[in-house]
Write a protein that holds these residues in place. Structure first.
Motif, PDB file in Angstrom:
ATOM      1  N   LEU A   1       0.822  -1.206   0.000  1.00 13.64           N
ATOM      2  CA  LEU A   1       0.000   0.000   0.000  1.00 13.64           C
ATOM      3  C   LEU A   1       0.860   1.262   0.000  1.00 13.64           C
ATOM      4  O   LEU A   1       0.515   2.251  -0.637  1.00 13.64           O
ATOM      5  CB  LEU A   1      -0.948   0.001   1.197  1.00 13.64           C
ATOM      6  N   GLU A   2       1.994   1.216   0.673  1.00 18.58           N
ATOM      7  CA  GLU A   2       2.893   2.373   0.702  1.00 18.58           C
ATOM      8  C   GLU A   2       3.480   2.680  -0.671  1.00 18.58           C
ATOM      9  O   GLU A   2       3.947   3.781  -0.905  1.00 18.58           O
ATOM     10  CB  GLU A   2       4.012   2.144   1.718  1.00 18.58           C
ATOM     11  N   GLU A   3       3.449   1.707  -1.577  1.00 17.16           N
ATOM     12  CA  GLU A   3       3.954   1.945  -2.939  1.00 17.16           C
ATOM     13  C   GLU A   3       2.898   2.578  -3.844  1.00 17.16           C
ATOM     14  O   GLU A   3       3.212   2.979  -4.958  1.00 17.16           O
ATOM     15  CB  GLU A   3       4.486   0.655  -3.553  1.00 17.16           C
ATOM     16  N   LEU A   4       1.656   2.667  -3.342  1.00 18.46           N
ATOM     17  CA  LEU A   4       0.684   3.493  -4.059  1.00 18.46           C
ATOM     18  C   LEU A   4       1.194   4.924  -3.999  1.00 18.46           C
ATOM     19  O   LEU A   4       1.988   5.279  -3.128  1.00 18.46           O
ATOM     20  CB  LEU A   4      -0.682   3.426  -3.375  1.00 18.46           C
ATOM     21  N   LEU A   5       0.748   5.747  -4.873  1.00 24.61           N
ATOM     22  CA  LEU A   5       1.226   7.119  -4.905  1.00 24.61           C
ATOM     23  C   LEU A   5       0.789   7.858  -3.651  1.00 24.61           C
ATOM     24  O   LEU A   5      -0.362   7.793  -3.243  1.00 24.61           O
ATOM     25  CB  LEU A   5       0.716   7.801  -6.161  1.00 24.61           C
ATOM     26  N   GLY A   6       1.729   8.536  -3.038  1.00 22.48           N
ATOM     27  CA  GLY A   6       1.469   9.248  -1.795  1.00 22.48           C
ATOM     28  C   GLY A   6       0.476  10.377  -1.983  1.00 22.48           C
ATOM     29  O   GLY A   6       0.404  11.000  -3.038  1.00 22.48           O
ATOM     30  N   ARG A   7      -0.270  10.651  -0.929  1.00 22.99           N
ATOM     31  CA  ARG A   7      -1.322  11.662  -0.980  1.00 22.99           C
ATOM     32  C   ARG A   7      -0.817  13.026  -1.449  1.00 22.99           C
ATOM     33  O   ARG A   7      -1.434  13.683  -2.262  1.00 22.99           O
ATOM     34  CB  ARG A   7      -1.982  11.790   0.390  1.00 22.99           C
ATOM     35  N   SER A   8       0.329  13.473  -0.972  1.00 17.95           N
ATOM     36  CA  SER A   8       0.802  14.804  -1.345  1.00 17.95           C
ATOM     37  C   SER A   8       1.880  14.787  -2.422  1.00 17.95           C
ATOM     38  O   SER A   8       1.994  15.727  -3.192  1.00 17.95           O
ATOM     39  CB  SER A   8       1.316  15.558  -0.114  1.00 17.95           C
ATOM     40  N   SER A   9       2.652  13.706  -2.519  1.00 22.06           N
ATOM     41  CA  SER A   9       3.783  13.685  -3.452  1.00 22.06           C
ATOM     42  C   SER A   9       3.472  13.040  -4.794  1.00 22.06           C
ATOM     43  O   SER A   9       4.145  13.312  -5.778  1.00 22.06           O
ATOM     44  CB  SER A   9       4.949  12.929  -2.830  1.00 22.06           C
ATOM     45  N   ALA A  10       2.493  12.147  -4.825  1.00 22.85           N
ATOM     46  CA  ALA A  10       2.190  11.315  -5.998  1.00 22.85           C
ATOM     47  C   ALA A  10       3.358  10.400  -6.347  1.00 22.85           C
ATOM     48  O   ALA A  10       3.550  10.021  -7.491  1.00 22.85           O
ATOM     49  CB  ALA A  10       1.756  12.135  -7.201  1.00 22.85           C
ATOM     50  N   LEU A  11       4.144  10.025  -5.344  1.00 27.34           N
ATOM     51  CA  LEU A  11       5.223   9.058  -5.514  1.00 27.34           C
ATOM     52  C   LEU A  11       5.047   7.951  -4.479  1.00 27.34           C
ATOM     53  O   LEU A  11       4.556   8.192  -3.375  1.00 27.34           O
ATOM     54  CB  LEU A  11       6.588   9.718  -5.311  1.00 27.34           C
ATOM     55  N   GLY A  12       5.488   6.750  -4.852  1.00 23.92           N
ATOM     56  CA  GLY A  12       5.466   5.639  -3.924  1.00 23.92           C
ATOM     57  C   GLY A  12       6.596   5.751  -2.911  1.00 23.92           C
ATOM     58  O   GLY A  12       7.509   6.581  -3.039  1.00 23.92           O
ATOM     59  N   ALA A  13       6.553   4.902  -1.898  1.00 26.11           N
ATOM     60  CA  ALA A  13       7.533   4.956  -0.809  1.00 26.11           C
ATOM     61  C   ALA A  13       8.961   4.727  -1.296  1.00 26.11           C
ATOM     62  O   ALA A  13       9.892   5.372  -0.806  1.00 26.11           O
ATOM     63  CB  ALA A  13       7.168   3.943   0.271  1.00 26.11           C
ATOM     64  N   THR A  14       9.165   3.835  -2.259  1.00 25.85           N
ATOM     65  CA  THR A  14      10.519   3.589  -2.767  1.00 25.85           C
ATOM     66  C   THR A  14      11.045   4.816  -3.495  1.00 25.85           C
ATOM     67  O   THR A  14      12.203   5.219  -3.308  1.00 25.85           O
ATOM     68  CB  THR A  14      10.538   2.358  -3.685  1.00 25.85           C
ATOM     69  N   GLU A  15      10.205   5.460  -4.298  1.00 26.64           N
ATOM     70  CA  GLU A  15      10.619   6.679  -4.995  1.00 26.64           C
ATOM     71  C   GLU A  15      10.933   7.792  -3.995  1.00 26.64           C
ATOM     72  O   GLU A  15      11.933   8.512  -4.143  1.00 26.64           O
ATOM     73  CB  GLU A  15       9.525   7.133  -5.964  1.00 26.64           C
ATOM     74  N   MET A  16      10.103   7.936  -2.974  1.00 21.82           N
ATOM     75  CA  MET A  16      10.358   8.955  -1.958  1.00 21.82           C
ATOM     76  C   MET A  16      11.678   8.682  -1.237  1.00 21.82           C
ATOM     77  O   MET A  16      12.442   9.605  -0.969  1.00 21.82           O
ATOM     78  CB  MET A  16       9.213   9.021  -0.940  1.00 21.82           C
ATOM     79  N   ARG A  17      11.950   7.425  -0.949  1.00 24.71           N
ATOM     80  CA  ARG A  17      13.214   7.091  -0.263  1.00 24.71           C
ATOM     81  C   ARG A  17      14.403   7.465  -1.136  1.00 24.71           C
ATOM     82  O   ARG A  17      15.419   7.966  -0.628  1.00 24.71           O
ATOM     83  CB  ARG A  17      13.242   5.606   0.104  1.00 24.71           C
ATOM     84  N   MET A  18      14.291   7.258  -2.450  1.00 26.42           N
ATOM     85  CA  MET A  18      15.371   7.656  -3.357  1.00 26.42           C
ATOM     86  C   MET A  18      15.622   9.164  -3.279  1.00 26.42           C
ATOM     87  O   MET A  18      16.769   9.601  -3.192  1.00 26.42           O
ATOM     88  CB  MET A  18      15.028   7.267  -4.795  1.00 26.42           C
ATOM     89  N   LEU A  19      14.543   9.946  -3.290  1.00 25.08           N
ATOM     90  CA  LEU A  19      14.701  11.403  -3.200  1.00 25.08           C
ATOM     91  C   LEU A  19      15.301  11.806  -1.859  1.00 25.08           C
ATOM     92  O   LEU A  19      16.150  12.694  -1.794  1.00 25.08           O
ATOM     93  CB  LEU A  19      13.361  12.102  -3.421  1.00 25.08           C
TER      94      LEU A  19
END
Length: 149
Positions: free
Chosen positions: A9-27
């Motif tokens: 579920l965390e890999e669904l696009l985030g509410r504010s970022s529109a990125l999944g958890a793995t993408e956010m961790r990369m940033l």
């Protein structure tokens, strides 16, 4: 099983970022000073401990952040992240030596004020559901709820 479901579920696009958890961790890792592509990949004794996606999927996610109308990441010297690149030693070395950086959008997303989908097309499949900018299910990690488009 609960932790596996939450990780998906965390890999669904985030509410504010529109990125999944793995993408956010990369940033986040780029923001903290990691600068080479493989620094952002998950692995043993690496700062990215997210293991939802494998090697090839992680490379495709990184490509998606860098090769779009308004990138969140700049700097990959080669690509796309595919078998052809891996089979060409020169291309693969260029990719590994690339110095990545956050763009203005990437910095805004990390700060919580940017939304990737406002600047880039979204088209991916998640659990049999096609996600597009027009049909963008999101995950609210704070309340742990799905947010309908």
């Amino acid at each position: 099983m609960r932790s596996s479901v939450v990780a998906l579920l965390e890999e669904l696009l985030g509410r504010s970022s529109a990125l999944g958890a793995t993408e956010m961790r990369m940033l986040e890792l780029l923001s903290a000073g990691q600068v080479h592509p493989y620094d952002l990949f998950p692995g043993h004794e690496k700062p990215n401990r997210r293991r939802t996606f494998g090697y090839w999927e992680t490379g495709v996610l990184l490509d998606g952040l860098a090769h779009c109308p308004m990138p969140a990441i700049s700097g990959p010297d080669d690509g796309p992240f595919d078998l052809d690149m891996h089979e060409d030693p020169e291309r693969h070395q260029r990719y590994k030596r690339s110095r990545l950086a956050l763009t203005g959008l990437g910095r805004a997303i990390v700060a919580g004020s940017g939304d990737f989908s406002q600047h880039n097309p979204i088209h991916r499949w998640w659990g049999g559901t096609e996600l597009t900018n027009e049909r963008l299910w999101r995950w609210d990690s704070e309340s742990r709820t799905l947010v309908a488009p």
